[in-house]
Design an enzyme around this catalytic site. Structure first.
Site, PDB file in Angstrom:
ATOM      1  N   ARG A 106       0.831  -1.193   0.000  1.00 30.13           N
ATOM      2  CA  ARG A 106       0.000   0.000   0.000  1.00 30.13           C
ATOM      3  C   ARG A 106       0.874   1.254   0.000  1.00 30.13           C
ATOM      4  NH1 ARG A 106      -4.957   1.704  -1.546  1.00 30.13           N
ATOM      5  NH2 ARG A 106      -6.199   2.670   0.091  1.00 30.13           N
ATOM      6  N   THR A 394      -8.986   0.152 -10.119  1.00 27.12           N
ATOM      7  CA  THR A 394      -8.372  -1.008  -9.464  1.00 27.12           C
ATOM      8  C   THR A 394      -8.507  -2.221 -10.371  1.00 27.12           C
ATOM      9  OG1 THR A 394      -8.949  -0.095  -7.288  1.00 27.12           O
ATOM     10  CG2 THR A 394      -8.448  -2.441  -7.363  1.00 27.12           C
ATOM     11  N   GLU A 414      -5.973   3.787  -7.578  1.00 25.52           N
ATOM     12  CA  GLU A 414      -7.122   4.439  -6.935  1.00 25.52           C
ATOM     13  C   GLU A 414      -8.168   4.843  -7.969  1.00 25.52           C
ATOM     14  OE1 GLU A 414      -9.707   6.001  -3.938  1.00 25.52           O
ATOM     15  OE2 GLU A 414      -8.445   4.294  -4.346  1.00 25.52           O
ATOM     16  N   GLU A 431      -3.837   7.705  -4.415  1.00 20.87           N
ATOM     17  CA  GLU A 431      -4.237   6.836  -3.306  1.00 20.87           C
ATOM     18  C   GLU A 431      -4.495   7.577  -2.000  1.00 20.87           C
ATOM     19  OE1 GLU A 431      -5.784   3.686  -3.372  1.00 20.87           O
ATOM     20  OE2 GLU A 431      -4.097   3.492  -4.743  1.00 20.87           O
ATOM     21  N   ASP A 434      -7.837   8.096  -0.329  1.00 22.84           N
ATOM     22  CA  ASP A 434      -8.500   7.035   0.438  1.00 22.84           C
ATOM     23  C   ASP A 434      -8.447   7.313   1.935  1.00 22.84           C
ATOM     24  OD1 ASP A 434      -9.749   5.299  -1.220  1.00 22.84           O
ATOM     25  OD2 ASP A 434      -8.225   3.740  -1.178  1.00 22.84           O
ATOM     26  N   GLY A 481     -13.759  -0.061  -5.893  1.00 21.22           N
ATOM     27  CA  GLY A 481     -13.817   0.783  -4.705  1.00 21.22           C
ATOM     28  C   GLY A 481     -14.485   0.083  -3.540  1.00 21.22           C
TER      29      GLY A 481
END
Length: 575
Positions: A106, A394, A414, A431, A434, A481
């Site tokens: 991540r 994604t 993202e 990203e 998020d 998502g």
């Protein structure tokens, strides 16, 4: 379908002593001439990436090797969804020991990022364009570090071999399909933010290149060749200064990315989240992903109901599924985040007694007036609910090798085309959006608030399902998502409870609760059931065309069934 490979590709890879990596990779779908059973299987969102994974398996590569090759190929042919400018999560099952390894790639926030990163001086949200299509949204990419970490533990082939299919696709070109063309058209202002990206994907008139066009990305081919030859140090060390400077120049406020942020990035192995469901064991990704917890919670809360007897045509089933979602997502918003920064009560959230307590709140005859978080064992106090704007850039891919080792890998930038920033031939993620935009709600801290070097919460849910004998039976994940855990849980129910094929399971319609709002997949069989759902107390119902994209491998007596979401299959056409 059972996993087969057409003879032209199979012959090139198997009968010629394994094809040379300098040979051109197919850029159009091969004509089926004859079929042979493949040792292992690959399911991805693009046949060119699937072919890359199959090539690596044919050369004797492991499932991990093949999954890395798929990720790299998708960087080229599916730039709207994932790539080396983003991050991901990888779940692996060992066929001999049954051991589960889960790897976290991540993205991370810059060290100088603050909790008010996405707020203006008056505490209001910055305009969406300022938040998303700028350096504010870019986290340090993690996919290459994740790939290197997993390869060091489970790879068989040399690192450089895994890059060759992607290099050929970028160098020699690939055919523009309908899906990429549509995504470019709907993402104007983002996909075409930079001169470099416009020169590759758009024509002189500013419109995306037509379906069927040959797309070449020579700069990306060179970047991939560089990372193949010199390893991840070429990205995280040699490129650190130029990458950080580019992102910093595009960052209008708050902490800017530094070269040290890039150099210090680390992929991490995390504890798996495993829970029983019926006679099966479901294993997925833990924090900073909420996906594994949410899938386990939804299934655990539904286990007391006879879903097989209800079946997929039952309005009662879909009502129960909605209620389970509402309870799971209420817990998600309050408790989940990066466990390096906040205390996430993972064991408590999937505890059987706690899930039974939550399940008791579900009434088959009516909807809850309000779904509120529970208090699982080990729950921290003084947290506030937080949520984040949904994005849908994604992809997921599933791989099993000849020995039965399995990899479930979800990768993302993202939103579609990430931040729109384009570096060395690939898009950089957005990203960091998020993270929850507000760091505090009602005076209480939000678990998923922005903090320096923190990883934003994710919905990604790469999952592996084991039967009662400990054998892998399903390797699955999805894109879309916050709908991802719902898609995965729904598909597992389809296989386990409804005895569906993998294709039919991932093709089940989507219904999802966002608080008190229910969204139904438009033009699906569920649109006919809206009145019945309203009668059960689901009053705020809307239909939409969700960007769904699940991929799965299902063990059958005849081999591995390879499944792609039927919604996406027609979009891969080039005519």
């Amino acid at each position: 379908m059972l996993h087969k490979l057409s003879l032209p590709i199979a012959a090139a890879l198997l009968f010629a002593g394994c094809a040379s990596l300098d040979a051109p990779l197919a850029t159009t779908a091969p004509e089926p001439v004859a079929e042979i059973t493949w040792p292992g299987a690959v399911s991805s969102a693009d046949f060119r990436a699937t072919a890359a994974g199959e090539e690596i398996l044919a050369k004797g590569g492991s499932a991990t090797d093949a999954a890395i090759a798929v990720m790299l190929a998708l960087t080229v042919v599916e730039p709207q969804s994932s790539g080396i400018g983003g991050g991901g999560f990888l779940v692996r099952a060992d066929s001999d020991s049954g051991e589960i390894n889960t790897y976290d790639g991540r993205e991370t926030a810059p060290a100088a990022a603050t909790p008010t990163r996405f707020l203006d001086e008056s505490g209001e949200y910055l305009p969406r364009e300022s938040r998303v299509t700028s350096g504010l949204s870019v986290g340090v990419p993690g996919n290459l570090a994740l790939a290197a970490y997993a390869h060091a533990s489970h790879g068989r082939l040399p690192w450089a071999d895994l890059f060759q299919p992607a290099i050929r696709l970028a160098r020699d070109g690939f055919v523009m399909n309908r899906r990429l063309n549509d995504s470019l058209s709907s993402s104007k202002g983002r996909a075409d933010k930079t001169d470099e990206a416009r020169a590759i994907f758009f024509g002189p008139d500013g419109a995306p290149l037509p379906v069927g066009s040959l797309v070449k990305i020579p700069e990306l081919a060179q970047s991939l060749a560089d990372y193949a030859e010199r390893g991840v140090e070429a990205f995280y060390q040699s490129d650190a200064t130029s990458l950080a400077a580019y992102v910093a120049d595009e960052t209008p406020q708050d902490g800017k990315m530094s070269a040290d942020d890039v150099r210090s990035y680390e992929a991490k192995e995390r504890p798996a989240v495993c829970a029983p469901y019926r006679s099966y064991r479901i294993c997925g990704m833990g924090p900073p992903s909420s996906g594994g917890i949410a899938v386990a919670q939804m299934l655990g809360q539904l286990e007391r109901f006879d879903l097989t007897a209800l079946g997929p045509d039952s309005i009662t089933f879909w009502h129960l599924f909605l209620e389970s979602q509402r309870l799971a997502y209420a817990d998600r918003e309050l408790y989940t985040g990066d466990s390096d920064f906040v205390e996430v009560p993972v064991a408590g959230l999937v505890d059987a007694a706690y899930l039974a307590e939550r399940s008791a709140l579900i009434d088959p005859a009516k909807a809850l007036e309000e779904a509120t978080p529970g208090t699982p064992p080990g729950a921290p106090a003084n947290l506030a609910d937080g949520n984040e704007p949904p994005e849908n850039g994604t992809t997921h891919f599933s791989v099993v090798d000849a020995e039965g080792n399995a990899v479930s890998y979800t990768s993302t930038v993202e939103g579609a085309f990430g931040s729109g920033l384009f570096y060395r031939g690939f898009y950089l993620n957005n990203e960091l959006t998020d993270f929850s935009l507000n760091p505090k709600v009602g005076g209480k801290l939000v678990a998923n608030r922005v903090e320096g070097r923190k990883r934003p919460r994710s919905s990604m849910a790469p999952t592996i399902v084991f039967d009662a004998d400990g054998e892998v039976v399903l390797v699955i994940g999805a894109a879309g998502g916050p709908t991802i855990p719902v898609q995965v849980a729904r598909s597992i129910i389809g296989v386990v409870d409804f005895n569906l094929s993998a294709k039919d399971a991932v093709g089940l319609p989507l219904i999802m609760a966002f608080g008190s709002t229910v969204v139904i997949e438009e033009d699906s069989v569920l649109t006919e059931k809206q009145g019945a759902l309203e009668a059960l107390g689901h009053s705020n119902i809307r239909s939409f065309g969700p960007p769904l994209k699940a991929n799965a491998l299902l063990r059958t007596p005849d081999g591995w069934e390879v499944a792609m979401d039927p919604r996406i299959d027609p979009m891969l056409a080039t005519d």
